[in-house]
Design a protein around this motif. Structure first.
Motif, short mmCIF file in Angstrom:
data_model
loop_
_atom_site.label_atom_id
_atom_site.label_comp_id
_atom_site.label_asym_id
_atom_site.label_seq_id
_atom_site.Cartn_x
_atom_site.Cartn_y
_atom_site.Cartn_z
N VAL A 1 0.86 -1.18 0.00
CA VAL A 1 0.00 0.00 0.00
C VAL A 1 0.89 1.23 0.00
O VAL A 1 1.69 1.43 0.92
N MET A 2 0.78 2.00 -1.04
CA MET A 2 1.57 3.23 -1.22
C MET A 2 0.63 4.42 -1.04
O MET A 2 -0.47 4.44 -1.62
N ASP B 1 5.06 15.14 -7.14
CA ASP B 1 4.34 14.56 -6.00
C ASP B 1 5.21 13.53 -5.30
O ASP B 1 6.00 12.82 -5.94
N LYS B 2 5.06 13.43 -3.99
CA LYS B 2 5.89 12.54 -3.21
C LYS B 2 5.15 11.26 -2.80
O LYS B 2 3.93 11.25 -2.66
N ILE B 3 5.94 10.21 -2.64
CA ILE B 3 5.45 8.98 -2.01
C ILE B 3 5.54 9.21 -0.50
O ILE B 3 6.63 9.28 0.06
N GLU B 4 4.40 9.39 0.13
CA GLU B 4 4.41 9.67 1.56
C GLU B 4 4.85 8.45 2.36
O GLU B 4 5.59 8.56 3.34
N VAL C 1 -3.56 7.08 -8.70
CA VAL C 1 -2.44 7.00 -9.66
C VAL C 1 -2.65 7.99 -10.79
O VAL C 1 -1.73 8.71 -11.19
N GLU C 2 -3.87 8.04 -11.31
CA GLU C 2 -4.16 8.94 -12.43
C GLU C 2 -4.03 10.41 -12.03
O GLU C 2 -3.82 11.27 -12.88
N THR D 1 -3.25 0.49 -3.66
CA THR D 1 -2.97 -0.91 -3.33
C THR D 1 -2.40 -1.61 -4.56
O THR D 1 -3.00 -1.57 -5.64
N ILE D 2 -1.25 -2.25 -4.37
CA ILE D 2 -0.54 -2.90 -5.47
C ILE D 2 -0.33 -4.37 -5.13
O ILE D 2 0.21 -4.69 -4.06
#
Length: 242
Positions: A65-66, A226-229, A219-220, A74-75
């Protein structure tokens, strides 16, 4: 005609962005000329690559989960069909490597294409350096063709390599997550990208290792910068073998 031209233009734009730098290797050049008329990729055997002995493997699936812009993505990581590529990604997630990194390249025009991140330098030229060995970690190009029992390593079998119809098991449909690399097949490290649309002309040339199962709208909405928190393994961590 306009649709075909637009797609061709986008492919030129993004393929350049997926490259991390470096010159075209003789192997890639020879593959392109040798296979230019091939309609179906030949099955390539797994390379005896000592580099793979020290790489993490994912023996089964895992869920990551990113969080980007306050919302979860969710990946599902497919370690059954991409054990090395998936293992590398899950290992980096568990290390907290991706937390705070930016999406340095997002291409949505003239067509939705990719959102690319995972570079600690934020320039598109960086990758993961193992803090124990002080050396960069690279993973081999890992492609599993339909009908194969095991993935093949170190050889592109897609359109860029001269094949017209690569029958890959994990394809670049919308929501795919795959590894960016240089022109050298075994040069992927930490940079990854989300497919913002069906971009099957990259099949066989870049390694897909999972798919977004929830949060595709997030994602879109990703913008450059933008950052990956945060990124966390929420399921299947026990499948990671180091």
């Amino acid at each position: 005609m306009q649709i075909k031209f637009s797609r061709w233009l986008v492919s030129l734009i993004i393929v350049g962005g997926l490259f991390l730098g470096g010159c075209t290797s003789p192997e890639v050049s020879s593959q392109t000329s040798e296979n230019s008329s091939t309609t179906t990729p030949v099955s390539v055997t797994q390379a005896n690559n000592p580099q793979m002995n020290n790489l993490p493997r994912l023996e089964g699936n895992a869920t990551v989960v990113m969080v980007v812009n306050g919302s979860p993505i969710t990946i599902e990581i497919d370690g059954n069909n991409a054990p090395i590529t998936g293992g590398n990604f899950v290992d980096l997630v568990e290390r907290g490597f991706y937390n705070g990194l930016t999406f340095h390249r997002v291409v949505k025009s003239p067509e939705p294409f990719v959102a690319q991140g995972g570079d600690p330098q934020g320039t598109g030229m960086g990758g993961f350096v193992d803090p124990e060995t002080k050396r960069p970690r690279n993973v081999p190009l890992e492609i599993k063709l339909k009908g194969q029992d095991q993935p093949s390593y170190g050889k592109a079998v897609g359109r860029q390599a001269g094949y017209s119809d690569p029958q890959v098991l994990l394809n670049h449909k919308k929501g795919a997550i795959a590894m960016a690399r240089s022109q050298a097949p075994d040069s992927a490290s930490s940079q990854f990208y989300f497919a913002l649309s069906d971009i099957d002309f990259l099949d066989g040339d870049y390694a897909v290792f999972g798919y977004v199962t929830e949060g595709m709208d997030v994602v879109e909405g990703i913008k450059q910068g933008d950052k990956i928190e945060s990124a966390k393994v929420t399921k299947g961590a026990e499948n990671l073998k180091k």
